[in-house]
Write a protein that holds these residues in place. Structure first.
Motif, short mmCIF file in Angstrom:
data_model
loop_
_atom_site.label_atom_id
_atom_site.label_comp_id
_atom_site.label_asym_id
_atom_site.label_seq_id
_atom_site.Cartn_x
_atom_site.Cartn_y
_atom_site.Cartn_z
N PHE A 39 0.83 -1.20 0.00
CA PHE A 39 0.00 0.00 0.00
C PHE A 39 0.86 1.25 0.00
N HIS A 92 0.72 0.75 5.75
CA HIS A 92 -0.19 0.00 6.62
C HIS A 92 0.54 -1.09 7.40
N ILE A 116 1.65 -2.51 11.16
CA ILE A 116 1.04 -2.41 12.50
C ILE A 116 2.09 -1.86 13.45
N ASP A 147 2.27 -1.39 16.52
CA ASP A 147 2.50 -2.02 17.81
C ASP A 147 3.37 -3.27 17.71
N LEU A 148 3.62 -3.70 16.49
CA LEU A 148 4.41 -4.92 16.33
C LEU A 148 5.77 -4.60 15.73
N LEU A 158 3.02 -11.67 9.61
CA LEU A 158 1.55 -11.62 9.67
C LEU A 158 0.80 -12.56 8.71
N LEU A 171 0.61 -16.16 9.78
CA LEU A 171 -0.22 -16.52 10.95
C LEU A 171 -1.49 -17.22 10.52
N ARG A 186 6.56 -8.17 3.75
CA ARG A 186 5.30 -8.77 4.21
C ARG A 186 4.50 -9.33 3.02
N ASN A 227 1.24 -13.78 19.26
CA ASN A 227 1.05 -12.56 18.48
C ASN A 227 -0.13 -11.76 19.03
N LYS A 240 0.87 -10.13 22.25
CA LYS A 240 1.70 -8.94 22.04
C LYS A 240 0.83 -7.75 21.67
N ILE A 241 -0.09 -7.99 20.73
CA ILE A 241 -0.97 -6.92 20.27
C ILE A 241 -1.83 -6.41 21.43
N ALA A 258 0.18 -4.31 23.68
CA ALA A 258 0.51 -3.04 23.02
C ALA A 258 -0.70 -2.11 22.99
N VAL A 259 -1.87 -2.68 22.71
CA VAL A 259 -3.09 -1.86 22.65
C VAL A 259 -3.39 -1.29 24.04
N ARG A 305 -1.14 1.56 24.70
CA ARG A 305 -1.28 2.70 23.81
C ARG A 305 -2.21 3.76 24.39
N SER A 350 -7.06 0.25 10.41
CA SER A 350 -6.02 -0.08 9.44
C SER A 350 -5.49 -1.51 9.67
N GLU A 351 -5.29 -1.82 10.94
CA GLU A 351 -4.79 -3.17 11.27
C GLU A 351 -5.78 -4.24 10.80
N VAL A 388 -5.57 -4.61 7.08
CA VAL A 388 -4.36 -5.33 6.68
C VAL A 388 -4.51 -6.82 6.96
N GLN A 426 -9.54 -13.50 17.39
CA GLN A 426 -8.43 -12.66 17.87
C GLN A 426 -8.94 -11.63 18.87
N ARG A 453 -7.28 6.60 8.62
CA ARG A 453 -5.91 6.75 9.11
C ARG A 453 -5.93 7.18 10.56
#
Lengths: 221, 411
Positions: free
Chosen positions: A89, A93, A95, A97-98, A106, A109, A154, B4, B7-8, B11-12, B15, B314-315, B318, B332, B411
């Motif tokens: 993109f 885009h 993440i 936090d990772l 990703l 997974l 990715r 994973n 971790k997210i 992190a969230v 944040r 956005s996450e 993706v 998740q 965004r």
């Protein structure tokens, strides 16, 4: 490899109907590097999203790898995207936090692979884009060019047959843009990956095999 | 995969610290209240020192006379006459204990006033319960029949009246200007156990107030102890038959004197009537209250979660683009939410420990030692998971429905 037939996309609100894609038919061969150009709002990204199964056409059919994608369930669609397609993109885009390595892992997974395998494949992909020394960084610790390279890693980590790139060099200066372009050209040449790229940049577009121009949702070249 | 998500999730949480604080506070606060009140309720309702035989005990605490036509009601504890003339004729109970409710009275030591709660009991009272005698022993039937001025005191009374002396059996204690010989010292009972808590226990025959009246109302409660829980129905039947035969004064047409278990008593008091224990109503009311109480932090979490979804648009885009199905995303998000709620639960458990520790140390209810046992802990964890699921399902479903293209545009 990809066959679009009479694709039409209409956005409807209560009062307005906008025709974003108007009857486009397009064949893209395996291993081809195709660029799509056109002024802003002409439907380039919409077309790319439709090819990438991120958006549904209002009319027409898409066959990828000889499969009619219109009959896919949510699960099948997800699996298909995961195994056949890779996305790049304009605004990366990633993440935030990772870490870089986790970002690249990703797509894996959503497959059956062990953590060790994922780590190994992600590291290899990052090596390919020259970022093996940034595995533990977070995206906001990287430059724009580096972020886009992470995004490419990715996109390629799952070895997809098709990569869809939406203005991958749009946010980068020309030197960085050229670097990214070189990576894409190598991917196409060495791995035989089919690449469809939306761009505004004539120079970049001329480095690809074929150029498709859109104007007001119609194909003009 | 789970690593994973973990971790997210962390992190969230890091944040948006304020949102996280609100979420965690909501969960842990609610959980603390649920857990400490359960601990309190459990302590009050379950067999506990010295009342270990609750499973095979029936308690008669109230006699009610009704004039159903005029709507008059007269209700009080049972009289000695009621106990002696009617209850003591029962053959099925293994033991019948009776005792008065606590009366506050004064004692003086070195010109210092001590407030003492006194209970008058029969001899079987000491056999129905299992008191820890630190020294001496219970008074006997003969001592009661002879109206001997003997007393059993609690260890707290010993401390307050005799100071650091340990061996006080045989010594005199002056209660309400009367001297009693200490017959035994028992470990104190918390105030939450109204059947057995007192500072001084005396034979009912030494009571200053005339216990030998003729009516059915007075100052006594009764415990009917069955040999085994299996005998309870036959005791109830015999008891009810006995109650039905008690003649009622002209002014009234109905007499009620229920022999209930602690739960039946609680339910009847708050949710039932003389004709019904009201278990169903209690269950509905308590469940509704609990649901409402749990719903508040859950709605709060749902709200916060929905806000967070937009932040993570956005996450989501993706993940969908790279092969996550709606189902995987729901999974998740639920996992993340359960991590959050379990974290809140953990904090709630720590809070509960702290609150219970402070409560036990405060001396507000002496001799009461609340503790978080495994059933309360399991309930706590269950509540957490319920939170996690309840507050996660709707936002997760909303999230999974997001269109990829529009998700990526935010965004």
């Amino acid at each position: 490899m990809i066959r679009l037939q009479n694709i039409e996309k209409v956005y409807r609100t209560d009062t307005v109907e906008t025709l974003a894609i108007d009857n486009i038919t397009l064949d893209i061969a395996k291993g081809e590097f195709l660029s799509i150009m056109g002024p802003s709002g002409c439907g380039k990204s919409t077309l790319l999203n439709i090819i990438g199964l991120l958006d549904e056409p209002s009319k027409g059919s898409i066959r990828i790898d000889d499969q009619d994608t219109s009959r896919f369930s949510d699960q099948q669609m997800a699996k298909f995207r995961n195994q056949k397609l890779g996305f790049i993109f304009q605004s990366y885009h990633l993440i935030n936090d990772l870490q870089v390595l986790d970002n690249v892992e990703l797509p894996l997974l959503y497959r059956t692979s062990s953590a060790k395998e994922r780590r190994q494949l992600a590291t290899e992909a990052l090596e390919k884009v020259g970022l093996s020394n940034r595995l533990k960084h977070f995206p906001n610790q990287l430059s724009g060019g580096q972020r886009q390279r992470v995004a490419i890693a990715r996109a390629i980590v799952g070895r997809p047959q098709i990569i869809l790139a939406d203005e991958p060099t749009g946010n980068l200066d020309s030197a960085m843009g050229n670097e990214i372009m070189d990576i894409l050209i190598n991917l196409n040449k060495n791995d035989g990956t089919t690449i469809i790229m939306v761009t505004h940049d004539e120079n970049m577009a001329h480095k690809t095999h074929r150029l498709v121009r859109l104007f007001d949702g119609s194909q003009v070249q | 995969m789970l690593k994973n998500y973990f971790k997210i999730a962390i992190a969230v949480l890091r944040r948006r610290k304020f949102f996280t604080f609100i979420s965690l506070f909501g969960i842990s606060f609610t959980l603390t209240i649920v857990m400490t009140s359960t601990a309190l309720l459990e302590n009050v309702m379950s067999p506990a020192y010295p009342d270990y035989n609750r499973e095979r005990s029936l308690y008669v605490q109230r006699v009610t006379l009704k004039n159903t036509k005029e709507g008059w009601i007269n209700s009080n504890s049972a009289s000695y006459n009621f106990v002696k003339k009617y209850v003591s004729t029962l053959k099925k109970p293994e033991k019948i204990a009776f005792y008065t409710s606590g009366t506050n009275t004064n004692a003086y030591v070195n010109n210092k006033k001590i407030l003492l709660e006194v209970k008058y009991t029969n001899d079987l009272y000491w056999e129905v319960a299992s008191f820890d005698f630190l020294s001496g022993k219970a008074y006997t039937k003969r001592q009661i029949d002879n109206a001997e001025r003997v007393a059993i005191i609690s260890d707290r009374t010993r401390k307050a009246y005799f100071g650091d002396q340990q061996d006080v059996v045989g010594k005199n204690i002056e209660v309400d200007n009367v001297n009693y010989r200490v017959n035994g010292v028992v470990r104190g009972v918390p105030r939450t156990n109204r059947h057995f808590q007192a500072e001084v226990y005396l034979p009912y025959t030494v009571s200053k107030t005339g216990y030998d009246d003729q009516g059915v109302m007075g100052n006594f409660s009764v415990i009917l102890l069955a040999k085994s829980a299996a005998d309870m129905p036959s005791i109830r039947a015999e008891y009810q038959k006995m109650v039905d035969k008690i003649p009622v004064d002209k002014e009234y047409d109905k007499l009620y004197a229920h022999a209930d278990t602690p739960w039946e008593d609680l339910s009847r008091r708050f949710f039932g009537s003389d004709d019904s224990v009201g278990f169903g109503k209690m269950l509905v009311m308590v469940s509704a209250f609990l649901l409402l109480f749990l719903l508040l932090p859950t709605i709060n979490l749902v709200n916060i979660n929905i806000t967070r979804i937009m932040e993570r648009s956005s996450e989501i885009g993706v993940r969908k683009a790279f092969g996550a199905s709606s189902r995987t995303l729901v999974y998740q998000f639920l996992v993340e939410n359960i991590i959050l709620t379990l974290l809140g639960g953990l904090i709630g458990i720590v809070f509960s420990y702290v609150v219970i520790y402070i409560f036990n140390q405060s001396g507000y209810t002496p001799d009461l030692n609340l503790s978080l046992n495994f059933s309360v802990l399991a309930l706590g964890l269950f509540v957490c998971l319920l939170f996690g699921l309840l507050s996660g399902v709707y936002p997760a479903w909303r999230m999974s429905r997001l269109n990829v293209v529009s998700a990526l545009k935010v965004r």
